[in-house]
Design a protein around this motif. Structure first.
Motif, PDB file in Angstrom:
ATOM      1  N   THR A   8       1.867   5.119   1.234  1.00 52.21           N
ATOM      2  CA  THR A   8       1.738   5.837   2.499  1.00 52.21           C
ATOM      3  C   THR A   8       1.982   7.347   2.394  1.00 52.21           C
ATOM      4  N   HIS A  39      -3.631   7.710   1.868  1.00 50.98           N
ATOM      5  CA  HIS A  39      -4.236   6.420   2.200  1.00 50.98           C
ATOM      6  C   HIS A  39      -4.774   5.826   0.904  1.00 50.98           C
ATOM      7  N   THR A  63       0.869  12.690   3.713  1.00 48.79           N
ATOM      8  CA  THR A  63       0.403  11.339   4.005  1.00 48.79           C
ATOM      9  C   THR A  63      -0.788  11.009   3.109  1.00 48.79           C
ATOM     10  N   ARG A 101      -8.919   7.852   0.935  1.00 49.37           N
ATOM     11  CA  ARG A 101      -9.296   9.088   1.626  1.00 49.37           C
ATOM     12  C   ARG A 101      -8.878  10.268   0.758  1.00 49.37           C
ATOM     13  N   THR A 128       0.841  -1.193   0.000  1.00 48.89           N
ATOM     14  CA  THR A 128       0.000   0.000   0.000  1.00 48.89           C
ATOM     15  C   THR A 128       0.877   1.243   0.000  1.00 48.89           C
TER      16      THR A 128
END
Length: 221
Positions: free
Chosen positions: A126, A138, A136, A214, A124
């Motif tokens: 980051t 998501h 950051t 997000r 994933t």
């Protein structure tokens, strides 16, 4: 009172009157200046900060991996470096340029067994660096798994033994069949053992696709 005695007092009174007149305008000027300060502050235009750019959830992110990652030796938490393969455009504005540095981590890693088990690898993203600032992020998880070869190993050994028995029988009867079966069985096991370990390896420059889970907020300067 004699006029000669009055003249000094007249001079003193005149001086006091002059001092009082000269000091009063100064105090008024100061008061006027103090009262004008708030008005000047209100009249000064306020510099409004531009609203941040919002990259919504669901936006596709394609990256190219900068290093090799394999389920054979990777572990959860392993740092992965990548680069943005395609720019991200919001509206008519390019908000994240192509080549921006992206960081990720391994979320799942499982090496395939020699004769059984599945290899698994998950990654994933980051963070992303935009014009020198790290943000950051998501994202969804890239996940891949390969099937184990335990069952196929057994089948391969049986087929190898059978083929060896047939070859041995044709070569020399019963004794040849026994020898051929042993040789064929060994060949079958060895062949599947060499090809049975199917670990997942992501080579450098491999393109992986993710999606934001997000929204990403990028301040404007």
């Amino acid at each position: 009172m004699h006029p000669a005695r009055l003249s000094p007092w007249i001079c003193v009174i005149a001086l006091l009157a002059l001092c009082g007149c000269s000091s009063q305008p100064n105090s008024n000027t100061g008061a006027a200046a103090n009262s004008a300060s708030p008005a000047a502050e209100q009249a000064a235009p306020k510099q409004e900060q531009a609203p941040p750019i919002i990259v919504p959830a669901g936006t596709a992110i394609s990256v190219t991996v900068d290093q090799s990652v394999s389920s054979k030796d990777a572990a959860p938490g392993l740092h992965v470096e990548a680069s943005l393969a395609e720019p991200i455009v919001e509206g008519n504005q390019e908000v994240i340029p192509r080549g921006a540095k992206v960081s990720g981590e391994v979320t799942n890693a499982k090496s395939a067994g020699r004769f059984k088990g599945n290899a698994e690898l998950g990654i994933t993203l980051t963070s992303v660096v935009i014009h020198g600032h790290r943000y950051t992020i998501h994202t969804s998880t890239f996940s891949e798994a390969s099937k184990g070869r335990g069952k196929r190993t057994a089948e391969g050994a049986a087929i190898g033994a059978g083929a060896g028995a047939i070859i041995g029988a044709l070569a020399g009867g019963g004794k040849g069949a026994a020898i051929g079966a042993g040789a064929g069985g060994g060949a079958g096991v060895a062949g599947t053992a060499l090809t049975g370990n199917r670990d997942i390896t992501i080579a450098p420059e491999t393109k992986l696709n993710f999606k934001l889970t997000r929204a990403l907020e990028i301040p404007q300067k």
